[in-house]
Design a protein around this motif. Structure first.
Motif, PDB file in Angstrom:
ATOM      1  N   LEU A  95       0.628  -1.687   0.001  1.00  0.00           N
ATOM      2  CA  LEU A  95       0.138   0.016  -0.254  1.00  0.00           C
ATOM      3  C   LEU A  95       0.935   1.565   0.284  1.00  0.00           C
ATOM      4  N   GLN A  96       2.089   0.861   1.025  1.00  0.00           N
ATOM      5  CA  GLN A  96       3.363   2.179   0.949  1.00  0.00           C
ATOM      6  C   GLN A  96       3.732   2.889  -0.824  1.00  0.00           C
ATOM      7  N   THR A  97       3.373   1.255  -1.276  1.00  0.00           N
ATOM      8  CA  THR A  97       4.393   1.648  -2.926  1.00  0.00           C
ATOM      9  C   THR A  97       3.562   2.070  -4.161  1.00  0.00           C
ATOM     10  N   LEU A  98       2.428   1.909  -3.898  1.00  0.00           N
ATOM     11  CA  LEU A  98       1.335   2.238  -4.332  1.00  0.00           C
ATOM     12  C   LEU A  98       0.708   4.122  -4.289  1.00  0.00           C
ATOM     13  N   GLN A  99       0.902   4.762  -3.010  1.00  0.00           N
ATOM     14  CA  GLN A  99       0.667   5.680  -2.804  1.00  0.00           C
ATOM     15  C   GLN A  99       1.629   6.209  -3.108  1.00  0.00           C
ATOM     16  N   GLN A 100       2.876   5.704  -3.452  1.00  0.00           N
ATOM     17  CA  GLN A 100       3.802   6.914  -3.552  1.00  0.00           C
ATOM     18  C   GLN A 100       4.407   6.415  -5.415  1.00  0.00           C
ATOM     19  N   ASP A 154       2.481   5.305  -9.788  1.00  0.00           N
ATOM     20  CA  ASP A 154       1.258   4.774 -10.403  1.00  0.00           C
ATOM     21  C   ASP A 154       1.297   3.322 -10.500  1.00  0.00           C
ATOM     22  N   ARG A 186      -3.348  -4.237  -9.228  1.00  0.00           N
ATOM     23  CA  ARG A 186      -3.721  -2.750  -7.371  1.00  0.00           C
ATOM     24  C   ARG A 186      -5.360  -2.954  -8.157  1.00  0.00           C
TER      25      ARG A 186
END
Length: 360
Positions: free
Chosen positions: A321-326, A328, A346
């Motif tokens: 989730l942290q990766t998806l926030q940083q 696209d 995703r």
């Protein structure tokens, strides 16, 4: 360790005394927190000087109040038996507060439970001697022990259980819950004091994250959501997509150099059909293409929002989730034991975390 003989309330008229004891114990715990933080901020860099100062404080106080030395179990037993005068209990309480806070704040290695018990029994004994009522003063000393430990360490359930273990009496549970919970409310919620352990960890830069949602996400892994229903196409090796489009699969992973991209098989098939139609309309224009150039039509489909994150090992849902926030990213490719390469899109990750439905 001894316990008072009468561990139950003499009558319910002593309830205000229990509440006052809980309030008093909460305030003592708050004072202890403030003293510890005061010594934590003491402007000394040398560890040797800090230990020397802690020794000087404890030694100086012990000259006048020798009861603060050691574990203090003798004093605890005497206080539980109501054999210590109130004036001496109060003096021991003040001296032990300063010595213990100094030792902990200045970094002297040692335990925290035994000092909390001694501080609690002294403070509880003082309350039992002052407050009116028919209950035994030793009962207040026992409840003070539990309340001090529960308020300082933010462990009310452990403190209540300790009363049961020490007293071996269910009759002590109601007064214990009253005093312990009142002390915790005053210390933790009234004055916003965290656990002493968290205070020390924060000072050392090792603050624990105890958010239950973060903990749950950190304990679950992407491999639990991995799917193997996808085909692979390497643009540097394959010269056609017929083999990739033959078996029905929902996804196609396209590798272009160091990056991987995620395409729906239906979208790839539609683009391939358009490409074939263009070839049929103008065969002369395309007959001079190089062997690998017939995959160039895929390049416009490889947009950055379709890029996959290649992982060399399994990762937690929190990290995902942290990766998806940083970035696209369209999802993750990761090794899943002997099953080989797994795909977590995703959409699959977000759907699993926000819906009770099983996502395929």
């Amino acid at each position: 360790m001894l316990a008072p003989a009468n561990l139950s309330l003499a009558d319910y008229g002593d309830m205000p005394g229990l509440l006052a004891t809980g309030l008093w114990m909460g305030l003592v715990a708050v004072l202890f927190h403030y003293l510890v933080r005061l010594f934590l901020r003491f402007p000394l860099q040398s560890r040797a000087l800090k230990l020397l100062l802690a020794g000087l404080i404890t030694g100086s106080l012990a000259v006048w109040v020798p009861e603060i030395l050691g574990s203090g179990y003798d004093t605890i037993n005497l206080a539980l038996s109501d054999q210590v005068p109130i004036k001496l209990l109060f003096i021991i309480l003040l001296a032990k507060l300063l010595a213990t806070a100094g030792a902990i704040g200045l970094g002297v290695p040692g335990g925290q439970i035994a000092p909390m018990l001694m501080l609690g029994v002294c403070a509880g004994g003082v309350a039992g001697a002052i407050l009116p009522g028919n209950s035994e003063p030793g009962l207040y000393a026992l409840l003070g022990m539990a309340a001090m430990m529960g308020a300082v360490l933010n462990a009310p359930l452990a403190a209540i259980a300790a009363v049961l273990e020490l007293s071996l009496s269910a009759e002590a549970m109601f007064p214990a819950m009253t005093v312990v919970l009142t002390a915790n409310l005053v210390c933790q919620h009234g004055f916003g004091q965290p656990s002493l352990i968290l205070t020390l960890l924060k000072k050392r830069g090792r603050l624990l994250h105890t958010d239950p949602l973060r903990t749950a996400l950190a304990q679950r892994y992407l491999s639990e959501l991995a799917s193997f229903n996808f085909a692979e196409l390497d643009m540097a090796v394959d010269s056609s997509v017929s083999g990739v489009l033959a078996p029905p699969q929902p996804w196609v992973v396209v590798r272009d150099g160091e990056h991987s991209y995620l395409l729906k098989q239906e979208s790839l098939r539609h683009a391939y059909q358009q490409y074939q139609s263009a070839l049929d309309e103008d065969e002369h224009e395309h007959e001079d293409k190089k062997p690998n150039d017939d995959l160039a039509w895929i390049t416009p489909l490889l947009t950055i929002n379709r890029r996959l994150r290649d992982l060399t090992e399994d990762a937690s849902l929190l990290m995902a989730l942290q990766t998806l926030q940083q970035e696209d990213s369209a999802g993750f490719l990761l090794p899943v034991g002997r099953q080989g390469l797994g795909l977590v899109t995703r959409r699959r990750l977000v759907k699993r975390l926000t819906s009770d439905e099983v996502v395929h």
